[in-house]
Design a protein around this motif. Structure first.
Motif, PDB file in Angstrom:
ATOM      1  N   THR A   1       0.813  -1.217   0.000  1.00 61.01           N
ATOM      2  CA  THR A   1       0.000   0.000   0.000  1.00 61.01           C
ATOM      3  C   THR A   1       0.843   1.262   0.000  1.00 61.01           C
ATOM      4  O   THR A   1       0.312   2.348   0.139  1.00 61.01           O
ATOM      5  CB  THR A   1      -0.941   0.040   1.217  1.00 61.01           C
ATOM      6  N   SER A   2       2.152   1.126  -0.138  1.00 56.46           N
ATOM      7  CA  SER A   2       2.956   2.325  -0.334  1.00 56.46           C
ATOM      8  C   SER A   2       4.276   1.886  -0.930  1.00 56.46           C
ATOM      9  O   SER A   2       4.629   0.717  -0.886  1.00 56.46           O
ATOM     10  CB  SER A   2       3.205   3.066   0.979  1.00 56.46           C
ATOM     11  N   GLU A   3       5.011   2.831  -1.493  1.00 51.31           N
ATOM     12  CA  GLU A   3       6.256   2.459  -2.146  1.00 51.31           C
ATOM     13  C   GLU A   3       7.276   1.947  -1.148  1.00 51.31           C
ATOM     14  O   GLU A   3       8.026   1.004  -1.421  1.00 51.31           O
ATOM     15  CB  GLU A   3       6.821   3.664  -2.896  1.00 51.31           C
ATOM     16  N   ASP A   4       7.311   2.566   0.043  1.00 53.33           N
ATOM     17  CA  ASP A   4       8.274   2.100   1.054  1.00 53.33           C
ATOM     18  C   ASP A   4       7.934   0.700   1.504  1.00 53.33           C
ATOM     19  O   ASP A   4       8.817  -0.142   1.696  1.00 53.33           O
ATOM     20  CB  ASP A   4       8.268   3.047   2.246  1.00 53.33           C
ATOM     21  N   GLU A   5       6.642   0.435   1.649  1.00 54.61           N
ATOM     22  CA  GLU A   5       6.219  -0.901   2.049  1.00 54.61           C
ATOM     23  C   GLU A   5       6.646  -1.911   0.989  1.00 54.61           C
ATOM     24  O   GLU A   5       7.076  -3.024   1.306  1.00 54.61           O
ATOM     25  CB  GLU A   5       4.700  -0.916   2.175  1.00 54.61           C
ATOM     26  N   ALA A   6       6.521  -1.510  -0.265  1.00 54.31           N
ATOM     27  CA  ALA A   6       6.905  -2.411  -1.344  1.00 54.31           C
ATOM     28  C   ALA A   6       8.386  -2.730  -1.242  1.00 54.31           C
ATOM     29  O   ALA A   6       8.809  -3.887  -1.410  1.00 54.31           O
ATOM     30  CB  ALA A   6       6.590  -1.778  -2.699  1.00 54.31           C
ATOM     31  N   LYS A   7       9.188  -1.718  -0.936  1.00 53.25           N
ATOM     32  CA  LYS A   7      10.626  -1.959  -0.860  1.00 53.25           C
ATOM     33  C   LYS A   7      10.939  -2.885   0.313  1.00 53.25           C
ATOM     34  O   LYS A   7      11.751  -3.798   0.200  1.00 53.25           O
ATOM     35  CB  LYS A   7      11.352  -0.625  -0.669  1.00 53.25           C
ATOM     36  N   LEU A   8      10.264  -2.640   1.436  1.00 53.67           N
ATOM     37  CA  LEU A   8      10.510  -3.490   2.601  1.00 53.67           C
ATOM     38  C   LEU A   8      10.135  -4.929   2.296  1.00 53.67           C
ATOM     39  O   LEU A   8      10.876  -5.870   2.599  1.00 53.67           O
ATOM     40  CB  LEU A   8       9.683  -2.979   3.789  1.00 53.67           C
ATOM     41  N   GLY A   9       8.994  -5.099   1.675  1.00 51.94           N
ATOM     42  CA  GLY A   9       8.564  -6.444   1.347  1.00 51.94           C
ATOM     43  C   GLY A   9       9.515  -7.127   0.396  1.00 51.94           C
ATOM     44  O   GLY A   9       9.838  -8.317   0.536  1.00 51.94           O
ATOM     45  N   ALA A  10      10.022  -6.352  -0.570  1.00 49.57           N
ATOM     46  CA  ALA A  10      10.944  -6.942  -1.533  1.00 49.57           C
ATOM     47  C   ALA A  10      12.231  -7.374  -0.852  1.00 49.57           C
ATOM     48  O   ALA A  10      12.768  -8.460  -1.126  1.00 49.57           O
ATOM     49  CB  ALA A  10      11.235  -5.915  -2.633  1.00 49.57           C
TER      50      ALA A  10
ATOM     51  N   LYS B   1      12.446  -1.393  -8.681  1.00 49.76           N
ATOM     52  CA  LYS B   1      11.768  -0.301  -9.390  1.00 49.76           C
ATOM     53  C   LYS B   1      10.268  -0.424  -9.159  1.00 49.76           C
ATOM     54  O   LYS B   1       9.701  -1.500  -9.314  1.00 49.76           O
ATOM     55  CB  LYS B   1      12.080  -0.441 -10.873  1.00 49.76           C
ATOM     56  N   VAL B   2       9.664   0.687  -8.793  1.00 50.96           N
ATOM     57  CA  VAL B   2       8.207   0.687  -8.651  1.00 50.96           C
ATOM     58  C   VAL B   2       7.614   0.880 -10.043  1.00 50.96           C
ATOM     59  O   VAL B   2       7.886   1.858 -10.720  1.00 50.96           O
ATOM     60  CB  VAL B   2       7.759   1.820  -7.714  1.00 50.96           C
ATOM     61  N   VAL B   3       6.806  -0.073 -10.446  1.00 47.43           N
ATOM     62  CA  VAL B   3       6.350  -0.087 -11.825  1.00 47.43           C
ATOM     63  C   VAL B   3       4.969   0.546 -11.973  1.00 47.43           C
ATOM     64  O   VAL B   3       4.661   1.145 -12.992  1.00 47.43           O
ATOM     65  CB  VAL B   3       6.319  -1.544 -12.313  1.00 47.43           C
ATOM     66  N   ASN B   4       4.123   0.404 -10.969  1.00 47.72           N
ATOM     67  CA  ASN B   4       2.763   0.890 -11.131  1.00 47.72           C
ATOM     68  C   ASN B   4       2.163   1.195  -9.767  1.00 47.72           C
ATOM     69  O   ASN B   4       2.404   0.460  -8.813  1.00 47.72           O
ATOM     70  CB  ASN B   4       1.936  -0.192 -11.822  1.00 47.72           C
ATOM     71  N   VAL B   5       1.403   2.277  -9.718  1.00 49.06           N
ATOM     72  CA  VAL B   5       0.737   2.629  -8.468  1.00 49.06           C
ATOM     73  C   VAL B   5      -0.729   2.865  -8.780  1.00 49.06           C
ATOM     74  O   VAL B   5      -1.063   3.565  -9.738  1.00 49.06           O
ATOM     75  CB  VAL B   5       1.349   3.918  -7.873  1.00 49.06           C
ATOM     76  N   LEU B   6      -1.610   2.268  -7.980  1.00 47.28           N
ATOM     77  CA  LEU B   6      -3.046   2.435  -8.201  1.00 47.28           C
ATOM     78  C   LEU B   6      -3.644   3.150  -7.003  1.00 47.28           C
ATOM     79  O   LEU B   6      -3.473   2.718  -5.870  1.00 47.28           O
ATOM     80  CB  LEU B   6      -3.709   1.066  -8.365  1.00 47.28           C
TER      81      LEU B   6
END
Lengths: 449, 178
Positions: B72-81, B101-106
């Motif tokens: 639900t956020s770009e930082d969360e995505a990085k942490l998860g990755a 790389k963040v590819v898409n945000v909805l």
């Protein structure tokens, strides 16, 4: 070695021999020397020529066979739809252009046929001959989604700005499909197609004004309108008992399930208007509203205005009651008030705009926040419930499960502890057991089969 | 530019899609055997791994490319990755976390008024496209922001794109909704 029964055209003798000249077979007359017949000088190389067809000059001399066939298909579709010559010419031009564009030159033949249909569709739209995409997909016998994809790509490639199809225009053409005239059904059920179309158009216009049409597929709406029109033109007990299913059976049309939902929505709107008719004494419910449809449609603009006024009065009464309650309690933070009072204003502003039938549906005037009344603690979380006519999804919202809140204060670069990671990995013992179980399962499955 | 779109701009990011590479070949069978919360799809050639916190689903290919969805956020995505990369490291692969790389945000936002889609489309040709038979919303593509906005008649607006979340407000403000 004379040929069997062949005579020389020059001297008439039958003395003909095989006399091959290099690689060419020849039959020669011995007496006069003329060549009676000869074979082919050179054969096509085995396995085809070294040069592929697309590289030869034959390509430029002869137009692509599939292009020609495609143009004929475009013509055929135009003839089936019985459109005029202009549309036919325009669609052929578009097809030629699109076919030779790189996005479409290498697609499958099936897609090229769909492309033909899309060209006809876009030409019809541009030249004011309304047909729906569903009709075209039926004609092409293709999936409507595929037709949609090809259509959108084609419009992008050819840079066409096609006007949107207005549902009211299509209703008349669509109602021709319903076999409900005197020729097909008994008199009590029959209806003149012109009357039917006229009433259906009025119903669709009413639906468009009250948010039933926006965003929805047109065909179920048209089906609902025609069904209600048919029922209301002669609201006898027999007709009112007819379900949509049976109606579609006698009219020999395929039923759409969503048409049932549209019928419910339209009946709701008709009830809201029916309640405002001054000379109706009994309560108007979805069951008996069909009898009032005639009156409602004749006076729909007046009824709309009355309904909006009544609704607005009701809202104001409600607000004054809740205001008294709110003033004795802690007031809500200001953020909520603009939301709710702006919504109320749409009701007010719409009354002031004198355009008939436009009511509170077009929020085209910017809301001036005159009423900064302290709205109650229930700050209208659903603005749709406060409006008389709103898109049905808003008045009956789907229940959503409250989503889990995302992680707060995350910066992406934190430390990750080992114990967290271990929770995602099986211990060696678990892994062995898992592998064993899988083996047993696959063995038992292969035993079964 | 309509500043009246400012009311009720509660923009909620519902999905962030990100990709990264591990720079090493991954054995999908091992991951399927030794990892929990995994689904192996041999017919497609990938493994789906679900993390609990943050709630992320990752598609893992044997080439080492991984796509994470559900944050639900770009930082969360990085942490998860990164968490995912650590798990793979522990499973024994020589993972190097790279090319994130963040590819898409909805994002989703809701206006407190209904929108007349046909009038809206007419005013905004050719950027806006509306085909009710295909999709109930108007698709509005803003090229310079590389975003696609879908406007529904109920007032809901969804924004998809590769821009940062702070740009979403700009995109929504730039739309003439009335």
């Amino acid at each position: 070695m004379s040929g069997a029964g062949v005579s020389c055209p020059g001297c008439g003798s039958s003395n003909i021999v095989d006399d091959d000249l290099y690689s060419q077979a020849q039959m020669v007359c011995v007496d006069c020397g003329s060549v009676v017949s000869e074979g082919v000088l050179a054969h096509d190389p085995n396995g085809g020529s070294d040069v592929s067809y697309s590289w030869t000059t034959a390509v430029t001399r002869k137009p692509c066979v599939n292009l020609v066939k495609g143009l004929q298909r475009v013509k055929a579709i135009c003839r089936i739809l019985r459109v005029n010559k202009e549309i036919e010419d325009l669609s052929q031009t578009y097809y030629k252009q699109a076919y030779q564009h790189q996005t479409f030159i290498k697609v499958s033949l099936q897609k090229k046929e769909v492309l033909a249909g899309c060209c006809v569709l876009v030409s019809c739209r541009l030249l004011n001959w309304p047909i729906t995409m569903a009709t075209m997909s039926c004609l092409l016998d293709a999936d409507p989604m595929v037709v949609g994809v090809v259509y959108q790509e084609m419009v992008k490639v050819l840079r066409i700005e096609a006007p949107i199809v207005n549902v009211t225009d299509v209703v008349e053409a669509h109602s021709q499909e319903y076999k409900i005239s005197l020729l097909h059904v008994p008199e009590q059920l029959a209806e003149n197609s012109k009357d039917l179309a006229k009433r259906a158009v009025a119903l669709v216009e009413l639906a468009a004004d009250t948010w039933i049409v926006t965003g929805r597929k047109p065909i179920p709406i048209m089906m609902a309108a025609i069904y209600l029109a048919w029922q209301s033109l002669k609201p006898s007990k027999q007709r009112l008992k007819f379900t949509l299913d049976r109606f579609c059976q006698i009219a020999k049309v395929n039923k759409h399930r969503t048409a049932l939902k549209r019928i419910t929505e339209m009946k709701e709107v008709l009830c809201k208007l029916g309640r405002e008719i001054p000379w109706v004494r009994e309560e108007v419910t979805p069951d008996n509203v069909v009898r009032q449809v005639d009156d409602i449609l004749k006076n729909r603009y007046a009824l709309l205005r009355r309904a909006l006024r009544t609704h607005e009065d009701a809202l104001q009464a409600e607000d004054s009651v809740t205001e008294e309650v709110a003033s004795s309690q802690a007031s809500e933070p200001v953020e909520h008030t603009p939301n709710a009072s702006a919504v109320e204003l749409y009701g007010l502003n719409s009354e002031r705009t004198q355009q008939p039938g436009d009511g509170n549906e077009s929020p085209c005037t910017a809301p001036e926040l005159q009423n900064d009344s302290q709205e109650s603690q229930e700050s209208a979380p659903n603005w749709g419930k406060r409006m008389l006519f709103a898109p049905p999804c808003v008045t009956h919202p789907k229940r959503r499960r409250a989503g889990l809140p995302g992680l707060q204060d995350v910066n992406g670069d934190e430390e990750i502890s080992d114990s967290e990671i271990d929770s995602y990995i099986r211990t060696p013992r678990e892994a062995r057991e898992f592998a064993l179980t899988q083996k047993i399962l696959s063995l038992s499955e292969s035993e079964k089969s | 530019m309509d500043s009246s779109n400012d009311d009720a701009l509660d923009i909620i990011i519902t999905n962030v899609v990100a990709t990264f590479r591990t720079r090493c070949h991954l054995n999908l069978r091992t991951i399927a055997l030794e990892g929990t919360n995994v689904i192996y799809k041999p017919e497609v050639g990938k493994v789906l791994m679900k993390l609990r916190k943050p709630k992320i689903t990752a598609s893992i290919w044997s080439s080492g490319k991984i796509i994470c969805t559900g944050a639900t956020s770009e930082d969360e995505a990085k942490l998860g990755a990164r968490r995912l990369a650590r798990v793979l490291q522990k499973l024994g692969f020589k993972v190097r976390f790279s090319a994130f790389k963040v590819v898409n945000v909805l994002a989703v936002c809701s206006m407190p008024f209904a929108i007349r889609l046909i009038d809206f489309t007419k005013k905004n040709r050719p950027i806006a496209s509306y085909e009710p038979e295909l999709h109930p919303a108007v698709t509005y593509r803003i090229k310079h922001l590389k975003a696609t906005i879908q406007v529904f008649s109920t007032g809901s607006i969804t924004v998809t794109g590769t821009m940062g979340s702070f740009d979403f407000r700009e995109a929504i403000r730039a739309m003439p909704l009335r």
